[in-house]
Motif scaffolding. Structure first.
Motif, PDB file in Angstrom:
ATOM      1  N   LYS A  87       0.853  -1.192   0.000  1.00 45.68           N
ATOM      2  CA  LYS A  87       0.000   0.000   0.000  1.00 45.68           C
ATOM      3  C   LYS A  87       0.894   1.250   0.000  1.00 45.68           C
ATOM      4  O   LYS A  87       1.820   1.362   0.796  1.00 45.68           O
ATOM      5  CB  LYS A  87      -0.898  -0.014   1.239  1.00 45.68           C
ATOM      6  N   LYS A  88       0.607   2.135  -0.941  1.00 46.54           N
ATOM      7  CA  LYS A  88       1.407   3.352  -1.043  1.00 46.54           C
ATOM      8  C   LYS A  88       0.984   4.343   0.056  1.00 46.54           C
ATOM      9  O   LYS A  88      -0.210   4.541   0.272  1.00 46.54           O
ATOM     10  CB  LYS A  88       1.147   3.978  -2.421  1.00 46.54           C
ATOM     11  N   VAL A  89       1.959   4.929   0.741  1.00 47.30           N
ATOM     12  CA  VAL A  89       1.625   5.910   1.775  1.00 47.30           C
ATOM     13  C   VAL A  89       1.317   7.236   1.086  1.00 47.30           C
ATOM     14  O   VAL A  89       2.106   7.740   0.294  1.00 47.30           O
ATOM     15  CB  VAL A  89       2.812   6.081   2.758  1.00 47.30           C
ATOM     16  N   GLU A  90       0.122   7.739   1.339  1.00 48.74           N
ATOM     17  CA  GLU A  90      -0.268   9.013   0.730  1.00 48.74           C
ATOM     18  C   GLU A  90       0.605  10.125   1.299  1.00 48.74           C
ATOM     19  O   GLU A  90       0.850  10.167   2.503  1.00 48.74           O
ATOM     20  CB  GLU A  90      -1.735   9.305   1.057  1.00 48.74           C
ATOM     21  N   THR A  91       1.062  11.045   0.445  1.00 50.04           N
ATOM     22  CA  THR A  91       1.833  12.165   0.983  1.00 50.04           C
ATOM     23  C   THR A  91       0.860  13.221   1.510  1.00 50.04           C
ATOM     24  O   THR A  91      -0.160  13.510   0.895  1.00 50.04           O
ATOM     25  CB  THR A  91       2.749  12.779  -0.097  1.00 50.04           C
ATOM     26  N   VAL A  92       1.198  13.741   2.665  1.00 44.73           N
ATOM     27  CA  VAL A  92       0.355  14.742   3.315  1.00 44.73           C
ATOM     28  C   VAL A  92       0.910  16.111   2.951  1.00 44.73           C
ATOM     29  O   VAL A  92       2.098  16.363   3.141  1.00 44.73           O
ATOM     30  CB  VAL A  92       0.389  14.546   4.857  1.00 44.73           C
ATOM     31  N   PRO A  93       0.093  17.006   2.384  1.00 46.35           N
ATOM     32  CA  PRO A  93       0.619  18.328   2.020  1.00 46.35           C
ATOM     33  C   PRO A  93       0.853  19.211   3.242  1.00 46.35           C
ATOM     34  O   PRO A  93       0.164  19.074   4.254  1.00 46.35           O
ATOM     35  CB  PRO A  93      -0.475  18.916   1.131  1.00 46.35           C
ATOM     36  N   LEU A  94       1.839  20.081   3.163  1.00 45.26           N
ATOM     37  CA  LEU A  94       2.101  21.070   4.220  1.00 45.26           C
ATOM     38  C   LEU A  94       1.294  22.319   3.866  1.00 45.26           C
ATOM     39  O   LEU A  94       1.627  23.047   2.931  1.00 45.26           O
ATOM     40  CB  LEU A  94       3.598  21.390   4.270  1.00 45.26           C
ATOM     41  N   ASN A  95       0.216  22.553   4.595  1.00 43.75           N
ATOM     42  CA  ASN A  95      -0.629  23.724   4.341  1.00 43.75           C
ATOM     43  C   ASN A  95      -0.147  24.887   5.197  1.00 43.75           C
ATOM     44  O   ASN A  95      -0.481  24.973   6.379  1.00 43.75           O
ATOM     45  CB  ASN A  95      -2.096  23.410   4.676  1.00 43.75           C
ATOM     46  N   LEU A  96       0.625  25.766   4.600  1.00 40.37           N
ATOM     47  CA  LEU A  96       1.160  26.905   5.356  1.00 40.37           C
ATOM     48  C   LEU A  96       0.159  28.053   5.387  1.00 40.37           C
ATOM     49  O   LEU A  96      -0.598  28.276   4.437  1.00 40.37           O
ATOM     50  CB  LEU A  96       2.473  27.383   4.731  1.00 40.37           C
TER      51      LEU A  96
ATOM     52  N   TRP B  91       9.757  19.397   6.178  1.00 40.54           N
ATOM     53  CA  TRP B  91       8.553  18.566   5.951  1.00 40.54           C
ATOM     54  C   TRP B  91       8.924  17.348   5.091  1.00 40.54           C
ATOM     55  O   TRP B  91       8.509  16.231   5.352  1.00 40.54           O
ATOM     56  CB  TRP B  91       7.472  19.399   5.270  1.00 40.54           C
ATOM     57  N   GLU B  92       9.784  17.603   4.073  1.00 41.70           N
ATOM     58  CA  GLU B  92      10.229  16.520   3.198  1.00 41.70           C
ATOM     59  C   GLU B  92      11.111  15.545   3.969  1.00 41.70           C
ATOM     60  O   GLU B  92      10.978  14.330   3.837  1.00 41.70           O
ATOM     61  CB  GLU B  92      11.006  17.121   2.023  1.00 41.70           C
ATOM     62  N   GLU B  93      11.975  16.105   4.813  1.00 42.64           N
ATOM     63  CA  GLU B  93      12.854  15.269   5.650  1.00 42.64           C
ATOM     64  C   GLU B  93      12.006  14.369   6.559  1.00 42.64           C
ATOM     65  O   GLU B  93      12.346  13.198   6.785  1.00 42.64           O
ATOM     66  CB  GLU B  93      13.745  16.189   6.502  1.00 42.64           C
ATOM     67  N   ALA B  94      10.917  14.898   7.041  1.00 44.43           N
ATOM     68  CA  ALA B  94      10.046  14.131   7.950  1.00 44.43           C
ATOM     69  C   ALA B  94       9.350  12.980   7.241  1.00 44.43           C
ATOM     70  O   ALA B  94       8.924  12.023   7.878  1.00 44.43           O
ATOM     71  CB  ALA B  94       8.998  15.063   8.574  1.00 44.43           C
ATOM     72  N   GLN B  95       9.265  13.081   5.905  1.00 42.37           N
ATOM     73  CA  GLN B  95       8.609  11.995   5.131  1.00 42.37           C
ATOM     74  C   GLN B  95       9.520  10.794   4.968  1.00 42.37           C
ATOM     75  O   GLN B  95       9.045   9.692   4.705  1.00 42.37           O
ATOM     76  CB  GLN B  95       8.254  12.508   3.723  1.00 42.37           C
ATOM     77  N   ALA B  96      10.805  11.018   5.118  1.00 40.95           N
ATOM     78  CA  ALA B  96      11.780   9.948   4.839  1.00 40.95           C
ATOM     79  C   ALA B  96      11.682   8.818   5.853  1.00 40.95           C
ATOM     80  O   ALA B  96      11.294   9.022   6.976  1.00 40.95           O
ATOM     81  CB  ALA B  96      13.185  10.527   4.831  1.00 40.95           C
TER      82      ALA B  96
END
Ligand code: MG
Length: 306
Positions: A36-45, A301-306
């Protein structure tokens, strides 16, 4: 379910899984290996009104739009008279009202009926305007340390607070919005200084219209940014405030202190779909420091996705 029926449904389930494996991954949300692919969560600033450079609201919103900032957090004072102005200013833009920051008179835990009444009247006026603007909620603190005359911080007062918040939360819900408790730090609000404190009060208020938020500045009180957000969970976490962690300025102004990765990991794992909103000062050229801050947060935010 009897055993034969169970076996039949299992077999069908198996066939469905087999069929899905030949559908392209983009259509199913599955990766090539079937996991199952993990959906990426957008950073809503989001920015409070004083964050972006610009003389007028339109100039500020232009700057925000160029940076890809999608939320706007106005103050609550006078909001009723600004609904049309804000709606018009946001028309045709990819920016929505995120939350409304306080702006009421009085406070909910006051012992003086006139002060409590001022809170009830002005807060409800702001909540109505927040609903009209499609805001996620109106931010509030039940009482700052110095506010007097205040009910004593006892069990009875906590019960009273939950009862009052229940009424307010139900009203907010009827307006299509919420009230958002903001835990601070011990110097400003000793009885509600952890995200979990606010989340537990929201839970005990027993209304879907009562929520909590985390402010990375005040969250220096926490032992873990990750644990703090997780303690609220998606059910209660409704907003996040952002600032540098040494002097409450633009993220990045305090160098290595400005690390939000653990908190961001929690937001992503929760599938947090609300806003991360700037509430901070600025120690230099605003346009440069705001842009740098947005870039820093996107990188973390990208680093946190890793
Ligand atoms: Mg804050």
């Amino acid at each position: 379910m009897d055993r034969r029926l169970f076996l039949k449904t299992s077999a069908l389930g198996g066939a469905a899984v087999a069929a899905s494996s030949i559908i392209p991954a983009c259509a199913t949300g599955s990766s090539k290996n079937g996991k199952k692919k993990v959906e990426t969560v957008p950073l809503n600033l989001s920015f409070q009104e004083g964050i972006a450079p610009g003389e007028t609201l339109a100039e500020k919103l232009d700057f925000m739009e160029n940076l890809g900032v999608v939320g706007f957090e106005p103050g609550g004072r006078g909001l009723k008279g600004r609904v049309k102005e804000i709606q018009d200013a946001l028309k045709g833009r990819n920016i929505k009202v995120s939350a409304i920051c306080a702006g009421f008179d009085g406070f909910i835990l006051s012992e003086d009926p006139a002060i409590k009444n001022a809170f009830d009247t002005t807060m409800r006026e702001i909540v109505e305007a927040a609903g009209a603007l499609g805001s996620t909620g109106v931010i509030m603190v039940p009482a700052f340390n110095g506010q007097q005359p205040c009910k004593p911080h006892t069990m009875e007062t906590r019960d009273y607070l939950c009862e009052e918040l229940h009424k307010l939360g139900e009203f907010a819900k009827s307006c299509g919005t919420t009230v958002i408790l903001e835990p601070l730090n011990r110097k400003e609000c000793f009885y509600m200084r952890l995200v979990a404190d606010g989340a537990a009060i929201a839970r005990d208020a027993n209304s879907d219209g009562v929520k909590v938020m985390g402010d990375f500045w005040h969250m220096q009180e926490e032992t873990s940014d990750y644990g703090a957000f997780m303690s609220a969970g998606k059910k209660y976490l409704q907003h996040v405030h952002m600032a540098s962690r040494g002097n409450r300025r633009m993220p990045g102004e305090d160098g290595a202190l400005d690390n939000y990765v653990e908190g961001f990991k929690a937001l992503q794992q929760l599938g947090y779909d609300k806003y991360v909103s700037f509430e901070c000062g600025c120690g230099g050229d605003r346009a440069t420091l705001v842009t740098n801050a947005v870039n820093l947060l996107r990188a973390q935010w990208e680093e946190a996705q890793a």
